[in-house]
Scaffold this motif. Structure first.
Motif, PDB file in Angstrom:
ATOM      1  N   LEU A  49      59.016 -29.969  15.827  1.00 36.97           N
ATOM      2  CA  LEU A  49      59.443 -30.549  14.530  1.00 36.97           C
ATOM      3  C   LEU A  49      58.215 -31.553  14.396  1.00 36.97           C
ATOM      4  N   VAL A  50      57.351 -31.952  13.352  1.00 32.49           N
ATOM      5  CA  VAL A  50      56.945 -33.345  13.737  1.00 32.49           C
ATOM      6  C   VAL A  50      56.738 -32.895  11.851  1.00 32.49           C
ATOM      7  N   PRO A  51      57.278 -34.733  11.499  1.00 28.16           N
ATOM      8  CA  PRO A  51      57.313 -35.030  10.028  1.00 28.16           C
ATOM      9  C   PRO A  51      56.147 -35.069   9.964  1.00 28.16           C
ATOM     10  N   ILE A  52      55.468 -35.244   8.282  1.00 27.47           N
ATOM     11  CA  ILE A  52      54.952 -34.795   7.844  1.00 27.47           C
ATOM     12  C   ILE A  52      54.747 -35.846   6.214  1.00 27.47           C
ATOM     13  N   GLY A  53      54.188 -37.085   5.924  1.00 27.64           N
ATOM     14  CA  GLY A  53      54.094 -37.660   5.010  1.00 27.64           C
ATOM     15  C   GLY A  53      53.577 -37.609   3.417  1.00 27.64           C
ATOM     16  N   GLU A  54      54.036 -37.646   2.665  1.00 23.98           N
ATOM     17  CA  GLU A  54      53.713 -37.352   1.380  1.00 23.98           C
ATOM     18  C   GLU A  54      51.595 -37.273   0.700  1.00 23.98           C
ATOM     19  N   ALA A  55      51.627 -38.034   1.826  1.00 21.28           N
ATOM     20  CA  ALA A  55      50.006 -38.093   1.557  1.00 21.28           C
ATOM     21  C   ALA A  55      49.226 -36.944   2.435  1.00 21.28           C
ATOM     22  N   ALA A  56      49.551 -36.553   3.209  1.00 21.04           N
ATOM     23  CA  ALA A  56      49.349 -35.153   3.527  1.00 21.04           C
ATOM     24  C   ALA A  56      49.806 -33.908   4.074  1.00 21.04           C
ATOM     25  N   VAL A  57      51.117 -33.958   2.758  1.00 20.34           N
ATOM     26  CA  VAL A  57      50.866 -32.757   1.860  1.00 20.34           C
ATOM     27  C   VAL A  57      50.604 -33.055   0.281  1.00 20.34           C
ATOM     28  N   ASP A  58      50.646 -33.600   0.224  1.00 20.67           N
ATOM     29  CA  ASP A  58      49.908 -33.385  -0.677  1.00 20.67           C
ATOM     30  C   ASP A  58      48.312 -33.045  -0.998  1.00 20.67           C
ATOM     31  N   ALA A  59      47.753 -33.572   0.290  1.00 23.54           N
ATOM     32  CA  ALA A  59      46.097 -32.925   0.503  1.00 23.54           C
ATOM     33  C   ALA A  59      46.383 -31.044   0.991  1.00 23.54           C
TER      34      ALA A  59
END
Length: 290
Positions: free
Chosen positions: A170-180
Motif C-alpha cells: 500500500l502506497v500513500p497518494i497525495g492530493e495533487a496526484a489524486v486530483d490529476a
C-alpha cells in the motif's frame, strides 16, 4: 540448444516465479551468447565466456554483470538437471561496479515538467496523471502501466500496488496526484475490450499503455519543460525517494513505499546531500548544545 533454453525459460517462469520482464532479459542474454559462440551448452568453456565478455565492448560494466548473472543462472540450471558437471561461469570474475546513482530531478524541475503538460485533451490529462503518480507514489514503470482502477482508494489516500514477484504493498497518494487521476478518469476513453476495463492508463486505441509509451511520455514532457538531463520514469521514482529523505522521512518508511526487500537497496537508491545528513545528526544528537 533451443530445447535447453526453452526449458530454462519455463523453469524461470514456473519454478522461480520470475516476472515476465526478468525472464525476457535472462533469455535474451543467454540466446545472444549462444548465437555468438556457436557451441552446444555442454561444450562451452570458461575461455569461451571470457572471450565473449571481452568482445562485448558495446556493453557497460553493469550490463556485462547482468549478462554474466544470466549465464551463471543458465549453467546452474544445466548442472541441476544433470546436463553439465560444472558451471563455466564460476571462474569468470564479475566487472567491478561503482556505486550507481541515477540522475535525480530537483523539486523545481519536477514542477516544470508537470506544468508543461497541455491539459486541453484527454491525452494531456492522462499524461499529467501518469507523471503525478510516478512522482507522488514512486512507482516502477511496470507497476504504473499495470495499475488498476480497482486498486485506487482515492478517498482514503492510498493505492494498492502489485510489484516484483507479485508482492502487494500500500502506497500513500497525495492530493495533487489524486486530483490529476480524478481529472483523467472523467475523460478516460472506453477500453477496447472488457479485459482492459480496469486498467487505469489507456492508449488512444483503448489498450493498456506499454512501457515504451510511458518512457516516451516522460521524455517528451522533459524536453518541453527544457530539462536536458537523461530522463525516464525511473528518474521520477528516484526523485520521489530522494526528496522524501531530504525532507526527513524515515529510511524504512521509504523502503516500504518503494517495495525494497533489503534496506541496503534503499540506502544506495536514495542518495542524499551530505549536509542534509550532517544537519539531521547534529540536530538530534543528545549532546547537542542549547
Amino acid at each position: 540448444m533451443d530445447g535447453f533454453v526453452a526449458d530454462y525459460i519455463s523453469y524461470l517462469r514456473i519454478e522461480r516465479a520470475m516476472s515476465p520482464n526478468t525472464v525476457s532479459s535472462y533469455s535474451s542474454d543467454v540466446e545472444k551468447f549462444f548465437l555468438a559462440v556457436g557451441k552446444a551448452p555442454s561444450a562451452v568453456t570458461t575461455d569461451d565466456l571470457r572471450d565473449y565478455v571481452s568482445s562485448r565492448r558495446d556493453l557497460s560494466k553493469r550490463s556485462l554483470a547482468r549478462t554474466l548473472s544470466s549465464l551463471r543462472s543458465f549453467f546452474d540450471y544445466l548442472v541441476m538437471e544433470g546436463e553439465r558437471k560444472d558451471n563455466p561461469c564460476d571462474a569468470v570474475d564479475l566487472p567491478k561496479l561503482g556505486r550507481y546513482l541515477p540522475s535525480v530531478l530537483s523539486v523545481g524541475e519536477v514542477e516544470a515538467i508537470l506544468d508543461s503538460v497541455d491539459l486541453t485533451s484527454w491525452q494531456g490529462r492522462r499524461d499529467k496523471a501518469i507523471l503525478e503518480v510516478l512522482y507522488g507514489c514512486g512507482l516502477r514503470v511496470s507497476e504504473a502501466v499495470s495499475l488498476r482502477i480497482s486498486c485506487l482508494f482515492l478517498d482514503e489516500g492510498f493505492v494498492r500496488v502489485v510489484g516484483k514477484g507479485d508482492k502487494e504493498r500500500l502506497v500513500p497518494i497525495g492530493e495533487a496526484a489524486v486530483d490529476a487521476v480524478r481529472d483523467y478518469l472523467g475523460q478516460r476513453p472506453s477500453a477496447a475490450v472488457s479485459e482492459y476495463d480496469d486498467i487505469l492508463f489507456l492508449s488512444r486505441l483503448g489498450k493498456p499503455l506499454s512501457r515504451v509509451s510511458m518512457f516516451n511520455i516522460v521524455k517528451r514532457q522533459a524536453i518541453l519543460a527544457g530539462i536536458h538531463k537523461e530522463i525516464s520514469p525511473h528518474t521520477f521514482r528516484h526523485s520521489f525517494a530522494t526528496h522524501l529523505i531530504e525532507n526527513g522521512a524515515d529510511l524504512r518508511v521509504v523502503q516500504e513505499m518503494l517495495g525494497h526487500e533489503n534496506i541496503l537497496t534503499t540506502e544506495i537508491y536514495t542518495h542524499v546531500d551530505r549536509s542534509t545528513w550532517q544537519a539531521a545528526v547534529l540536530d538530534h544528537h543528545p549532546r547537542k548544545r542549547g
